[in-house]
Scaffold this motif. Structure first.
Motif, PDB file in Angstrom:
ATOM      1  N   UNK A  61       0.831  -1.209   0.000  1.00 25.13           N
ATOM      2  CA  UNK A  61       0.000   0.000   0.000  1.00 25.13           C
ATOM      3  C   UNK A  61       0.861   1.253   0.000  1.00 25.13           C
ATOM      4  N   UNK A  62       1.859   1.260   0.882  1.00 26.15           N
ATOM      5  CA  UNK A  62       2.673   2.466   1.033  1.00 26.15           C
ATOM      6  C   UNK A  62       3.480   2.761  -0.224  1.00 26.15           C
ATOM      7  N   UNK A  63       3.928   1.691  -0.928  1.00 25.83           N
ATOM      8  CA  UNK A  63       4.725   1.905  -2.133  1.00 25.83           C
ATOM      9  C   UNK A  63       3.840   2.108  -3.360  1.00 25.83           C
ATOM     10  N   UNK A  64       2.527   2.024  -3.178  1.00 19.34           N
ATOM     11  CA  UNK A  64       1.573   2.199  -4.278  1.00 19.34           C
ATOM     12  C   UNK A  64       1.804   1.181  -5.380  1.00 19.34           C
ATOM     13  N   UNK A  65       2.064  -0.063  -4.985  1.00 20.08           N
ATOM     14  CA  UNK A  65       2.193  -1.113  -5.998  1.00 20.08           C
ATOM     15  C   UNK A  65       0.833  -1.331  -6.637  1.00 20.08           C
ATOM     16  N   UNK A  79      -3.483   3.629   5.893  1.00 23.48           N
ATOM     17  CA  UNK A  79      -3.568   2.173   5.801  1.00 23.48           C
ATOM     18  C   UNK A  79      -4.864   1.652   6.408  1.00 23.48           C
ATOM     19  N   UNK A  88      -3.144   5.420   1.147  1.00 25.85           N
ATOM     20  CA  UNK A  88      -1.769   5.889   1.295  1.00 25.85           C
ATOM     21  C   UNK A  88      -1.445   7.002   0.298  1.00 25.85           C
ATOM     22  N   UNK A  89      -0.779   8.051   0.775  1.00 29.62           N
ATOM     23  CA  UNK A  89      -0.492   9.210  -0.050  1.00 29.62           C
ATOM     24  C   UNK A  89       0.904   9.096  -0.643  1.00 29.62           C
ATOM     25  N   UNK A  90       1.050   9.555  -1.891  1.00 31.66           N
ATOM     26  CA  UNK A  90       2.405   9.710  -2.410  1.00 31.66           C
ATOM     27  C   UNK A  90       3.042  10.808  -1.575  1.00 31.66           C
ATOM     28  N   UNK A 127       4.300  10.152   1.391  1.00 35.72           N
ATOM     29  CA  UNK A 127       4.377   9.627   2.755  1.00 35.72           C
ATOM     30  C   UNK A 127       4.949   8.228   2.654  1.00 35.72           C
ATOM     31  N   UNK A 128       6.063   7.971   3.337  1.00 35.35           N
ATOM     32  CA  UNK A 128       6.546   6.595   3.311  1.00 35.35           C
ATOM     33  C   UNK A 128       6.795   6.120   4.727  1.00 35.35           C
ATOM     34  N   UNK A 129       7.038   4.820   4.850  1.00 31.14           N
ATOM     35  CA  UNK A 129       6.987   4.198   6.166  1.00 31.14           C
ATOM     36  C   UNK A 129       8.141   3.229   6.356  1.00 31.14           C
ATOM     37  N   UNK A 146       9.141  -0.003   8.772  1.00 30.27           N
ATOM     38  CA  UNK A 146       8.387  -0.976   9.558  1.00 30.27           C
ATOM     39  C   UNK A 146       9.220  -1.571  10.688  1.00 30.27           C
ATOM     40  N   UNK A 158       9.847   0.781  -4.822  1.00 28.85           N
ATOM     41  CA  UNK A 158       8.909   1.900  -4.740  1.00 28.85           C
ATOM     42  C   UNK A 158       8.993   2.800  -5.964  1.00 28.85           C
ATOM     43  N   UNK A 215       7.236   1.209  -8.889  1.00 30.00           N
ATOM     44  CA  UNK A 215       5.786   1.387  -8.807  1.00 30.00           C
ATOM     45  C   UNK A 215       5.382   2.763  -9.306  1.00 30.00           C
TER      46      UNK A 215
END
Lengths: 580, 433
Positions: free
Chosen positions: A169-173, B60, B78-80, B82-84, B86, B104, B107
């Motif tokens: 989700x976070x990487x927008x795959x 999320x 999820x916004x472009x 903003x990254x995470x 873990x 990333x 993508x």
């Protein structure tokens, strides 16, 4: 400085090496053989035409190639089915409710029993061509391969760690990227393993499904299975030996050129370093050959370029797990479910009525009686095999030297179609005037007993060394050692092995209850013999009754015996909870 | 505009469905902003909802009520930008370090050449050069998390979310990765405008953050917000950092109803039947009691000092101190812990008397234990299925919480020989094997 590392595959101008030539030769040979096998399938044919099979050993390589071709086509279909339906089930709750129980039921349907029905359908589909019977054989092999692959893939998809989903989700795959880059690789090791199990299991069916008789018509597709059927018909011992040798060779090739490389390669998809990493000479050749590397890079780029193309199409079912079913209103789901269960009920009633129209209750009682006999036979066989193989398996599993050769050997034995050995049993029974009912029974478990052995080996090898030392230290020996330590420790693995072996037994009974050698035909009492007998004459109500009862028995056993054992194995007898 | 808000949450709430359709509140009415050039740390004990908040900000999970805004836009996915990072790294084991970092960008359809250059730059920046072609399984934990950070930074995020990024690493490794990240942040070598960090380690929060937000549970809400105007790089020896750590502990252990922080609290609030008993095993509790009795500490201690002494973060320490507190073995307040009379008696006692003392405390102070004991005494055969108790608990607690509460209580009761539990049958009983 680091960049040079990543363009090493671009130096294609250099001369070919020995590795290149060897790899190219092997790959081209395989492709050519498969192509030939496939074109031979579409020759004209109509039911009743004799198909000429000769016992000349010179013909055997050609037959072997045709057999292999069928097998590979079925495998491709199995993979497609797995990717589509297992994925669908994992992504949508509604689909899951239908697909998973369906697969569960289908797993218990005896493939060989439904073969005759499939053949009739396929011949109607392709009149005047050999494609019909070929298709039927391929479907039979497919049904022997596909279910456990699909279930394993579905289970893997369901256990993808939540953090990997969040990462996607976070990487927008895109859904396609997520599927090919995250989910498929995650499922890969267990999928490879199941492909191997499926392939092994299906040799048995490919041999059995090539030569069948439907409606009193014999159809023998050119292949090793038909070759051995003819050899049996003519009571030709030498030809039997040729067939066994040919099969040994084929499986060896398969093992070395396909499975070893795949397993060795799939180690990279495991999250942790694994001590069992097997080496494969063939994979080494492929990896050393620059031309193959280049080829792999090109194909890979081709597929990766396809991904963004595909991702343009929206795939709602693949996107986000739960949101899918949330889109539909509650009533729509209820309606769909009512329809689904209604359909099932209707179908069950229809099938029951179809059977009962031509048969009476005495027949049903008789079939139930036969099923009970087969059940007892399976039970005794499993017990016998356990008594033999559990101690041996534990010994092998505990000895690092023994298990090095024993595990591949077991996998090999499991792949070998046991039906090729049936003639040997018949000859022995005739020669020594043995009881048919007793001595044909082992044929049922001949091919599947290895599952018990190799699961026990796998179980024994994961017993922590310290536990062994502790038992030595406290003087826990002989029967006490087995009862309190070794047997419980391997229990979860044993259950898996015994379950697989028992399932296989039911299926194998269809060809093991009636065996032939020349003009002599030995018939044992049992449900398998019943199904086989009416398959040959095309008595559909009786076939349906026999198969239905077999499904019923297998399902009842699964739910009331194996499932509780499985649950117990997963909670009480799990080693890693305490000793981590 | 000066310091425009990157993230703004408006009356953000999250509820879960308990058994019987009852709504359980996990986060209540959070109004929160993150400004540019800010590093905000969320601290709180487990179950306080800080991870839930982070994931709602990430897009999320969706809030039950209220709204998250990222640069003025409502967040629904999820916004472009903003990254995470873990907690468990979430690296793909089948991809090399370089491929993991590139994923990333891929993508986002960044061209291959640019992708590689940017990924290599991110790898160099975080100190991973030389490891580009390695698979994650070949790396140590610290190196793995560096890959996680490089992957998050390579897309040049506006906001970086970090979910307990160093908690899976050992102390030394965590420090080295943290220092390298802070060096990048302090020198402005990354384009990231703000960082939101969730952590269990208060010292870590004090070393890194501009603001520390203390999240308290039941339901999750902001207990306090502390500003840390301490120049960087910071050191644990800096008295200002020490003071900040002390303040956080004090706030986290002081009841919110206390009128003044300098006045001792009034009579302890009585626990309810469905109190969320912390995950504190008997062995750890007795171990902590013994540690407190150590002559060096003489029965009382500053919590930051205790955490340091045991090298525990609050995720490990607070369940234990809370366990001692609700069993009345110790008084915990104002960032201090002190043995109670029962605690002192326990330490002096031998094994059998210890069990008696524990049993007395359990019956007197834990209503759920007393309740189950009473039920068992009254039923025929003195047996009770755990399902009944779990069912009641699940009406008031989330499913995993209910299970954890019962597991801990069974552990305590077995030690105190208050009641027995049959694992296979799932039955509580008064039998003594």
């Amino acid at each position: 400085m680091t960049k040079a590392l990543y363009h090493s595959s671009a130096v294609l101008g250099k001369p070919l090496t020995v590795w290149d030539l060897a790899a190219l030769l092997l790959v081209l040979t395989a492709l050519f053989a498969l192509g030939w096998g496939a074109t031979e399938m579409a020759t004209p044919y109509s039911l009743g035409d004799p198909i000429h099979i000769t016992l000349s050993p010179l013909e055997l390589p050609a037959y072997a190639i045709r057999t292999i071709t069928r097998m590979l086509i079925a495998m491709v279909c199995s993979l497609l089915f797995t990717f589509v339906f297992a994925t669908w089930a994992a992504k949508s709750r509604e689909a899951e409710r239908i697909i998973i129980p369906f697969i569960d039921i289908m797993q218990s349907v005896p493939v060989l029993g439904v073969l005759s029905i499939i053949v009739v359908g396929c011949i109607k589909l392709f009149p005047g061509s050999l494609l019909g019977p070929e298709l039927a054989a391929i479907i039979a092999i497919f049904t022997a391969q596909v279910w456990n692959m699909a279930l394993s893939f579905y289970q893997s998809l369901k256990t993808v760690p939540n953090e990997l989903h969040e990462l996607g989700d976070m990487l927008h795959l895109s859904p396609m990227q997520r599927f090919w880059r995250v989910e498929v690789p995650f499922a890969f090791p267990s999928l490879i393993w199941n492909i191997m199990i499926s392939m092994s299991a299906s040799w048995f069916f490919v041999v059995a499904s090539e030569a069948i008789s439907v409606n009193n018509q014999n159809i023998s597709l050119p292949g090793i299975g038909s070759y051995i059927a003819l050899a049996i018909d003519e009571a030709n011992v030498l030809a039997c030996v040729y067939a066994i040798l040919a099969m040994l060779f084929v499986i060896l090739i398969y093992d070395q050129l396909l499975f070893r490389p795949m397993i060795s390669w799939s180690a990279r998809f495991r999250a942790e370093e694994d001590d069992t990493e097997s080496q494969s000479w063939f994979l080494n050749i492929l990896q050393r050959a620059r031309i193959i590397r280049k080829l792999a890079a090109v194909t890979r780029r081709f597929f990766l370029n396809l991904i963004p193309l595909f991702s343009r199409f929206s795939m709602p079912a693949l996107s986000i797990n739960q949101k899918f079913s949330a889109k539909y209103s509650h009533t729509a789901i209820m309606l769909w479910r009512t329809f689904y269960y209604g359909f099932l009920a209707y179908w069950a009633i229809y099938a029951a009525r179809y059977v009962m129209e031509s048969l009476n209750y005495a027949e049903v009682a008789h079939v139930l009686w036969l099923a009970s006999i087969t059940f007892i036979k399976v039970l005794i066989l499993i017990l016998l095999c356990s008594v033999i193989w559990v101690p041996i398996g534990v010994k092998i599993g505990l000895s690092p030297r023994a298990r090095k050769w024993a595990q591949p050997a077991c996998q090999f034995l499991a792949a070998f179609p046991a039906n090729l050995f049936f003639p040997l049993f018949v000859i022995a029974i005739l020669k020594f005037h043995l009881s048919v009912n007793v001595f044909t029974s082992p044929l049922m478990i001949l091919g599947t007993q290895w599952y018990i052995l190799f699961n026990v080996i796998a179980g024994a090898r994961q017993i922590p060394h310290e536990l062994l030392l502790a038992c030595d230290n406290f003087g826990v020996t002989s029967w006490l050692r087995w009862k309190k330590f070794l047997l419980p420790a391997i229990f979860p693995y044993y259950v898996t092995g015994a379950l697989t072996a028992a399932g296989g037994c039911w299926n194998a009974s269809i060809i093991a209850d009636i065996v032939q050698w020349g003009d002599v035909k030995l018939t044992a009492v049992g449900l398998g013999g019943y199904i086989a007998e009416y398959t040959a004459t095309g008595d559909f109500p009786r076939i349906a009754l026999g198969i239905g009862v077999m499904c019923l028995f297998v399902n009842l056993l699964t739910h009331f015996v194996w499932a509780p054992l499985y649950k117990m194995a997963g909670t009480r007898f799990k080693l890693d909870d305490v000793n981590d | 505009m000066i310091n425009p808000a990157i993230i703004q949450t408006v009356k953000l709430s999250k509820t879960y469905k308990g058994q019987g359709g009852k709504e359980l509140l996990a986060l209540d009415n959070i109004d929160f902003t993150i400004q540019e050039n800010e590093l905000v740390a969320l601290v709180g004990r487990s179950g306080s909802g800080k991870s839930t908040l982070l994931r709602m900000i990430a897009g999320l999970i969706s809030p039950s009520r209220g709204e998250v805004f990222y640069r003025g836009q409502a967040v629904h996915a999820p916004q472009k930008g903003v990254s995470m990072v873990f907690q468990s790294f979430a690296l793909l084991p089948w991809l090399t370090v370089l491929q993991n970092v590139e994923l990333g960008l891929e993508a986002q359809h960044v061209k291959k050449h640019e992708r590689r250059l940017r990924a290599l730059a991110a790898i160099d920046m975080i100190g991973l050069d030389g490891f580009e072609s390695a698979y994650p399984k070949e790396l140590s934990g610290g190196m793995r998390q560096r890959v996680g950070i490089a992957r998050a930074l390579v897309v040049n995020p506006d906001l970086l979310l970090m979910d307990e990024p160093f908690s899976a690493l050992d102390v030394l490794t965590a420090e080295s990765v943290r220092n390298d990240l802070m060096a990048l942040w302090n020198k402005g070598r990354i384009q990231t405008k703000a960082i939101l960090l969730v952590t269990h380690n208060i010292a870590e929060a004090a070393l890194m953050a501009d603001r520390i937000v203390i999240v308290s549970p039941n339901p999750g809400h902001f207990r306090a917000i502390l500003h840390a105007n301490i120049p960087r790089p910071r050191s644990l020896h800096d008295p200002r950092v020490q003071k900040l750590i002390d303040d956080v502990y004090t706030l986290m252990t002081t009841s919110e109803v206390a009128v003044s922080p300098h006045e001792p609290e009034k009579a302890e609030e009585k626990l309810t039947l469905f109190y969320r008993i912390p995950e504190a095993g008997v062995n750890e509790l007795t171990g902590l009691l013994d540690a407190l009795a150590n002559p060096e500490l003489s029965g009382q201690c500053d919590l930051p000092k205790l955490a340091d002494y045991l090298s525990f973060d609050i995720g490990e320490l607070f369940p234990l101190t809370e366990g001692l507190k609700i069993l009345h073995f110790a008084l915990v307040s104002q960032g201090d812990i002190e043995l109670s009379l029962a605690g002192k008696a326990f330490i002096q006692a031998d094994i059998l008397s210890r069990k008696q003392i524990f049993r007395r405390q359990l019956i007197t102070h834990i209503p759920l234990a007393a309740h189950i004991y009473q039920l068992l005494s009254e039923t025929d055969g003195h047996r009770l299925s755990e399902g009944i108790i779990l069912g009641h608990l699940k009406e008031h607690l989330a499913e995993d919480e209910a299970e954890s509460v019962l597991t801990v209580l069974i552990d305590w009761a077995r030690y105190a020989e208050l009641f027995a539990y049959d694992y296979d049958a799932g039955v509580l009983s008064l039998e003594n094997p």
